[in-house]
Design a protein around this motif. Structure first.
Motif, PDB file in Angstrom:
ATOM      1  N   SER A 231    -105.488  22.032  71.655  1.00  0.00           N
ATOM      2  CA  SER A 231    -105.703  22.706  70.371  1.00  0.00           C
ATOM      3  C   SER A 231    -107.114  23.286  70.353  1.00  0.00           C
ATOM      4  O   SER A 231    -107.943  22.954  71.204  1.00  0.00           O
ATOM      5  CB  SER A 231    -105.549  21.715  69.215  1.00  0.00           C
ATOM      6  N   ILE A 232    -107.379  24.145  69.383  1.00  0.00           N
ATOM      7  CA  ILE A 232    -108.736  24.688  69.240  1.00  0.00           C
ATOM      8  C   ILE A 232    -109.737  23.559  69.033  1.00  0.00           C
ATOM      9  O   ILE A 232    -110.829  23.562  69.604  1.00  0.00           O
ATOM     10  CB  ILE A 232    -108.792  25.697  68.071  1.00  0.00           C
ATOM     11  N   ASP A 233    -109.360  22.578  68.221  1.00  0.00           N
ATOM     12  CA  ASP A 233    -110.274  21.455  67.968  1.00  0.00           C
ATOM     13  C   ASP A 233    -110.609  20.714  69.256  1.00  0.00           C
ATOM     14  O   ASP A 233    -111.771  20.337  69.490  1.00  0.00           O
ATOM     15  CB  ASP A 233    -109.655  20.480  66.964  1.00  0.00           C
ATOM     16  N   GLU A 234    -109.620  20.488  70.115  1.00  0.00           N
ATOM     17  CA  GLU A 234    -109.880  19.801  71.381  1.00  0.00           C
ATOM     18  C   GLU A 234    -110.782  20.636  72.275  1.00  0.00           C
ATOM     19  O   GLU A 234    -111.671  20.103  72.955  1.00  0.00           O
ATOM     20  CB  GLU A 234    -108.562  19.496  72.092  1.00  0.00           C
ATOM     21  N   LEU A 235    -110.563  21.944  72.277  1.00  0.00           N
ATOM     22  CA  LEU A 235    -111.388  22.827  73.099  1.00  0.00           C
ATOM     23  C   LEU A 235    -112.840  22.800  72.623  1.00  0.00           C
ATOM     24  O   LEU A 235    -113.778  22.736  73.432  1.00  0.00           O
ATOM     25  CB  LEU A 235    -110.833  24.255  73.047  1.00  0.00           C
ATOM     26  N   VAL A 236    -113.029  22.816  71.323  1.00  0.00           N
ATOM     27  CA  VAL A 236    -114.384  22.760  70.765  1.00  0.00           C
ATOM     28  C   VAL A 236    -115.042  21.415  71.080  1.00  0.00           C
ATOM     29  O   VAL A 236    -116.251  21.343  71.322  1.00  0.00           O
ATOM     30  CB  VAL A 236    -114.354  23.035  69.241  1.00  0.00           C
ATOM     31  N   ASN A 237    -114.257  20.340  71.091  1.00  0.00           N
ATOM     32  CA  ASN A 237    -114.804  19.039  71.485  1.00  0.00           C
ATOM     33  C   ASN A 237    -115.372  19.092  72.904  1.00  0.00           C
ATOM     34  O   ASN A 237    -116.423  18.497  73.203  1.00  0.00           O
ATOM     35  CB  ASN A 237    -113.729  17.957  71.411  1.00  0.00           C
ATOM     36  N   ILE A 238    -114.668  19.811  73.785  1.00  0.00           N
ATOM     37  CA  ILE A 238    -115.141  19.949  75.162  1.00  0.00           C
ATOM     38  C   ILE A 238    -116.506  20.605  75.197  1.00  0.00           C
ATOM     39  O   ILE A 238    -117.370  20.245  76.008  1.00  0.00           O
ATOM     40  CB  ILE A 238    -114.123  20.747  75.998  1.00  0.00           C
ATOM     41  N   TRP A 239    -116.740  21.579  74.309  1.00  0.00           N
ATOM     42  CA  TRP A 239    -118.043  22.258  74.284  1.00  0.00           C
ATOM     43  C   TRP A 239    -119.186  21.254  74.165  1.00  0.00           C
ATOM     44  O   TRP A 239    -120.233  21.408  74.794  1.00  0.00           O
ATOM     45  CB  TRP A 239    -118.104  23.230  73.113  1.00  0.00           C
ATOM     46  N   ALA A 240    -118.993  20.239  73.329  1.00  0.00           N
ATOM     47  CA  ALA A 240    -120.052  19.245  73.126  1.00  0.00           C
ATOM     48  C   ALA A 240    -120.312  18.459  74.405  1.00  0.00           C
ATOM     49  O   ALA A 240    -121.467  18.228  74.791  1.00  0.00           O
ATOM     50  CB  ALA A 240    -119.675  18.294  71.992  1.00  0.00           C
ATOM     51  N   TYR A 241    -119.239  18.040  75.074  1.00  0.00           N
ATOM     52  CA  TYR A 241    -119.399  17.260  76.303  1.00  0.00           C
ATOM     53  C   TYR A 241    -120.067  18.098  77.405  1.00  0.00           C
ATOM     54  O   TYR A 241    -120.887  17.598  78.170  1.00  0.00           O
ATOM     55  CB  TYR A 241    -118.045  16.738  76.784  1.00  0.00           C
TER      56      TYR A 241
END
Length: 557
Positions: A231-241
């Motif tokens: 999902s978009i939310d999961e993809l954005v979470n990756i940005w942080a990592y």
């Protein structure tokens, strides 16, 4: 609550997305990107891998350069479905299909005529492309210079303006395709090209791929069933990592050296643009012309933005491969794709590579790497000198290398004597002694004393030496935004810092606590979004304080 193993789960889903592309025969292009890493060799699909990599960095922008009919736009569309769960119809409707007649109003938005006529208010109805998360510009070189300026503003500032209204695009992934053979197109300006963090050349598929393509069903008649993997939310979470990934010192040094090797000139400042005008005349008779240097190959300097992009995409690749930090090999792999589209090359040398700009850029990176590895003992001796370790033999070697090495001549040798001064050697010795005994008060006193006794260059070197020691003791704390927000007051007291800005992400907040440093990375304000605190410290007490302030709702690694 922190979900154990979230990074591994997200990483696994990304590889499932690549497998889905291959299984559904979305993009047949069997060339691979080979990466040598400390824990073994890796390989990922070249084009599809880079398209995926662009989605792993915050607000990534990628240019796909190649002829029509090679499947560039289709690949981006389907990967958008896989990585965001957005319906294909919505992605398709949001594509900006460039043409010379496309004006700002067709790109950005239009006025709500009913509201304007009835109430006299200028309300802007923003176009789908502007509002979409997964942005695609098809054949960007068909945009007029005026229309290109709109894209430049979006990529440069993350905003678009229309009349008195402003649309802020805080989170997006952007792709643009370019067909260099198309007629009726416009050249992209150097500033616009510099806004694309990475670029790949998409060539015709291999013969075996062509044979398989012939047998595929007609996708105009039979639509493919593409699953939603992330999902978009999961993809954005990756940005942080990805943002929180550390870079190894040698890899960091190579990034800086690459930019300097390209940008330095013994005779003129490339920033002035004179090099572009005069070209090889400047190099004639130069003592560095016949040496193994790359300054003569490139007429324009490499921007600071390019260095930042090299760091971002190197972090993304290292994270995707499951590495703990970014090694030199990953940076070298990524570098040609970050620089080739941004630079003006010498036609004299470019001709030797059949005017293949990417292949020439790869040659430049390999040449810089070769020289870098040869020079590395001198650079390490220079770093040792700044750490208070004086080796007269290496210092003489540095000074003797000035006539054969632009980096040593302009960036290293002129500063050597500064770090041989008694005051600097004494203070760096005191600092090292205090670090070894982990005496916080003594460290802070020495740093304060250095501020008044050393000149700015010496003081900066001393601080960088200390920070390099701290970075070797990095600890990572991961919690959730909902937990972070709930305990913000307690955290502010513990860290003695104003953390209110972290509630308005995306943001990275640096907290300098004299003898230790913290970086707080917040990408999104969803309760379940990760908040990552990189703690650079010699002591564990601050880790315990943060953990307690978060009520134990975090993971420390």
């Amino acid at each position: 609550m922190y979900i154990l193993g979230e990074e591994d789960l997200l990483r696994k889903k990304l590889f499932l997305a690549l497998e889905a592309l291959d299984r559904e025969k979305i993009f047949l292009h069997t060339k691979f990107l080979e990466i040598e890493a400390p824990n073994g060799a890796f390989r990922i699909p070249l084009i599809a891998g880079f398209v995926l990599l662009n989605a792993l960095v915050g607000n990534g922008a990628m240019l796909l350069w190649g002829g029509y009919g090679y499947g560039k736009t289709m690949l981006i569309k389907y990967l958008g479905r896989l990585l965001t769960s957005t319906p294909l119809e919505e992605i398709e409707a949001s594509i900006l299909r460039a043409n010379p007649q496309l004006i700002e109003e067709k790109i950005v938005g239009r006025l709500h005529l009913g509201r304007l006529i009835k109430e006299g208010e200028e309300e802007v109805v923003w176009r789908r492309f502007i509002k979409s998360f997964w942005k695609i510009i098809d054949e960007i070189n068909r945009l007029s210079p005026g229309a290109q300026d709109v894209i430049l503003s979006l990529l440069g500032e993350g905003i678009v303006k229309y009349f008195d209204s402003v649309f802020v695009s805080r989170k997006y992934v952007l792709y643009a395709t370019l067909n260099p053979r198309d007629v009726g197109t416009f050249p992209l300006s150097m500033p616009l090209l510099d806004r694309f963090g990475i670029a790949v050349v998409v060539k015709s598929p291999l013969l075996d791929d062509m044979n398989e393509i012939v047998l595929l069903p007609d996708d105009k008649v039979l639509k493919k069933s593409i699953p939603a993997v992330l999902s978009i939310d999961e993809l954005v979470n990756i940005w942080a990592y990805v943002e929180a990934m550390p870079i190894e010192p040698v890899a960091q040094m190579f990034m800086s050296v690459l930019a300097k090797e390209i940008s330095l000139c013994d005779r003129v400042d490339k920033e002035t643009g004179i090099f572009v005008e005069v070209g090889p005349k400047i190099c004639t008779g130069c003592p560095f012309e016949n040496l193994d240097t790359v300054c003569k190959y490139v007429y324009t300097p490499l921007s600071v933005r390019a260095q930042k992009d090299l760091a971002k995409y190197s972090k993304a690749l290292a994270w995707l491969l499951g590495l703990k930090s970014v090694p030199l090999s990953v940076v070298v792999t990524i570098a040609p794709y970050v620089i080739w589209h941004r630079l003006r090359f010498s036609d004299k040398y470019l001709e030797e590579f059949g005017f293949d700009r990417f292949r020439f850029a790869k040659h430049i990176v390999e040449s810089v790497l070769r020289t870098f590895l040869q020079r590395l003992p001198l650079l390490q001796a220079y770093e040792d000198l700044k750490a208070g370790n004086v080796d007269p033999r290496m210092i003489n070697m540095i000074k003797n290398a000035r006539n054969d090495d632009l980096i040593i001549r302009y960036e290293v040798a002129p500063l050597v004597d500064l770090f041989l001064e008694d005051a600097y050697i004494r203070l760096v010795g005191e600092l090292k002694s205090s670090i070894e005994s982990q005496k916080r008060t003594e460290i802070e006193e020495t740093l304060e004393k250095a501020k008044s006794e050393l000149n700015p260059t010496q003081y900066s070197a001393l601080i960088r030496f200390y920070v390099s020691k701290l970075r070797r003791n990095r600890r990572k704390i991961v919690t959730r935004f909902g937990v972070w927000r709930q305990h913000l007051d307690d955290l502010s007291k513990v860290l003695n810092a104003d953390l209110s800005g972290t509630l308005n992400p995306p943001t990275t907040t640096r907290i300098d606590r004299k003898s230790e440093i913290l970086e707080v990375i917040v990408i999104d304000d969803r309760d379940n979004a990760p908040v990552i605190i990189n703690v650079y410290t010699l002591w564990d007490d601050i880790i315990d304080k943060i953990t307690n302030a978060l009520g134990g709702q975090c993971q420390v690694s």
